[in-house]
Motif scaffolding. Structure first.
Motif, PDB file in Angstrom:
ATOM      1  N   THR A 127      10.651  24.338  -1.325  1.00 56.11           N
ATOM      2  CA  THR A 127       9.284  23.995  -1.723  1.00 56.11           C
ATOM      3  C   THR A 127       9.298  22.941  -2.824  1.00 56.11           C
ATOM      4  O   THR A 127       8.516  21.985  -2.790  1.00 56.11           O
ATOM      5  CB  THR A 127       8.537  25.252  -2.197  1.00 56.11           C
ATOM      6  N   LEU A 131       7.790  19.107  -2.515  1.00 63.17           N
ATOM      7  CA  LEU A 131       6.516  19.068  -3.248  1.00 63.17           C
ATOM      8  C   LEU A 131       5.932  17.664  -3.398  1.00 63.17           C
ATOM      9  O   LEU A 131       4.724  17.483  -3.178  1.00 63.17           O
ATOM     10  CB  LEU A 131       6.689  19.746  -4.612  1.00 63.17           C
ATOM     11  N   LYS A 135       2.190  16.984  -1.836  1.00 62.61           N
ATOM     12  CA  LYS A 135       1.051  16.567  -2.667  1.00 62.61           C
ATOM     13  C   LYS A 135       0.262  15.439  -2.013  1.00 62.61           C
ATOM     14  O   LYS A 135      -0.957  15.349  -2.158  1.00 62.61           O
ATOM     15  CB  LYS A 135       1.539  16.101  -4.042  1.00 62.61           C
ATOM     16  N   ALA A 179       3.170  30.575  -6.030  1.00 62.59           N
ATOM     17  CA  ALA A 179       3.061  29.183  -5.612  1.00 62.59           C
ATOM     18  C   ALA A 179       1.646  28.838  -5.159  1.00 62.59           C
ATOM     19  O   ALA A 179       1.156  27.735  -5.406  1.00 62.59           O
ATOM     20  CB  ALA A 179       4.064  28.900  -4.492  1.00 62.59           C
ATOM     21  N   GLU A 182      -0.290  28.163  -8.274  1.00 61.80           N
ATOM     22  CA  GLU A 182       0.135  26.917  -8.919  1.00 61.80           C
ATOM     23  C   GLU A 182      -0.291  25.681  -8.146  1.00 61.80           C
ATOM     24  O   GLU A 182      -0.728  24.678  -8.731  1.00 61.80           O
ATOM     25  CB  GLU A 182       1.654  26.913  -9.091  1.00 61.80           C
ATOM     26  N   PHE A 183      -0.168  25.729  -6.821  1.00 63.39           N
ATOM     27  CA  PHE A 183      -0.352  24.527  -6.017  1.00 63.39           C
ATOM     28  C   PHE A 183      -1.768  24.347  -5.487  1.00 63.39           C
ATOM     29  O   PHE A 183      -2.083  23.298  -4.928  1.00 63.39           O
ATOM     30  CB  PHE A 183       0.614  24.527  -4.830  1.00 63.39           C
ATOM     31  N   MET A 186      -3.451  21.264  -6.378  1.00 71.42           N
ATOM     32  CA  MET A 186      -2.815  20.093  -5.757  1.00 71.42           C
ATOM     33  C   MET A 186      -3.199  19.955  -4.283  1.00 71.42           C
ATOM     34  O   MET A 186      -2.700  19.074  -3.589  1.00 71.42           O
ATOM     35  CB  MET A 186      -1.291  20.207  -5.862  1.00 71.42           C
TER      36      MET A 186
END
Length: 271
Positions: A127, A131, A135, A179, A182-183, A186
């Motif tokens: 991951t 990343l 993104k 995750a 966190e993501f 994004m």
């Protein structure tokens, strides 16, 4: 391009052995218009499988890369080669997995670390490596990037004879949730699929190990007993499971993140 995944670029790990979930995911993704990079150790079998997948795909829509999912350097290479070949990465399927069938008494620390490295650590490494490209997926698709971890019903079911596998899959479940948090900003969605008894080569070998350990008299009785834990009373096959991975990779799932899809015939209702 037509299809639920038209134009998307996907990496699928652990996709070099016929009859496994990774190969079924690749086949489903190709049918739905994705460009696919399948990865695994290079073996005589993986050569045959990758050649068959390449023949089934439109020109230049499929590649096979030799891959050690526990290696940061190898992951960086896979991510770079995928982006160079297809222009980005939109979907990462962490599917590779191994098992060493034993409980604490008959396992070594090295056994546990080996299983954790493939089943858990590789999710983190892969991951992270993908990343930067994930993104950028939102520039191509409104739903953004998608990471899908294959975690098994083992992530929520305890076992006294398969500790490494069950612990690693449970850890992967929390990594998925962290995750996703966190993501999310994004525009990258992170979800997991938890297959039940799916008759792959790895599962058949696992059932044979259970027989050797004395847990079941025969492989057939092991399959029937485990399948009978759920109300449907049947086992699954890789093609069934692949449908869940198509959905999570598609724009239909643009509002789905941090989800655990129990593709287990409701065996999880017991836990």
């Amino acid at each position: 391009m037509a299809g639920r995944l038209g134009g998307k670029v996907a990496i699928v790990t652990g996709a070099g052995r016929d009859g496994n979930i990774g190969v079924a995911i690749c086949e489903a993704y190709l049918r739905e218009g994705a460009r696919v990079v399948a990865t695994d150790f290079r073996t005589a079998e993986s050569e045959v499988v990758s050649a068959r997948l390449a023949r089934s795909a439109p020109a230049e829509h499929f590649r096979f890369l030799t891959h050690d999912v526990t290696s940061e350097a190898n992951w960086a290479q896979v991510a770079a080669e995928t982006a160079a070949a297809f222009g980005g990465i939109d979907v990462l399927v962490n599917n590779a997995g191994i098992a060493i069938h034993a409980g604490i008494e008959h396992s070594s620390l090295d056994d546990l670390r080996k299983v954790m490295a493939v089943n858990h650590d590789a999710l983190f490494i892969g991951t992270k490596a993908c990343l930067p490209e994930l993104k950028r997926s939102v520039q191509r698709f409104p739903g953004g990037g998608s990471v899908i971890n294959n975690l098994s019903m083992a992530s929520y079911m305890p076992s006294g004879i398969n500790i490494g596998y069950h612990v690693s899959k449970a850890a992967g479940r929390m990594l998925t949730l962290c995750a996703a948090v966190e993501f999310g900003p994004m525009k990258i969605r992170v979800n997991s699929v938890h297959p039940g008894l799916t008759m792959t080569p790895l599962i058949r070998e696992g059932l044979a190990d259970y027989v050797k350990l004395g847990a079941y008299p025969t492989v057939e009785e092991a399959e029937a007993s485990i399948a009978g834990m759920g109300p449907l009373g049947i086992s699954s096959d890789p093609e069934d499971t692949a449908h869940a991975f198509v959905y999570l990779a598609s724009e239909e799932a643009r509002f789905v993140t941090g989800a655990s899809i129990y593709h287990d015939g409701a065996i999880g209702q017991r836990y």
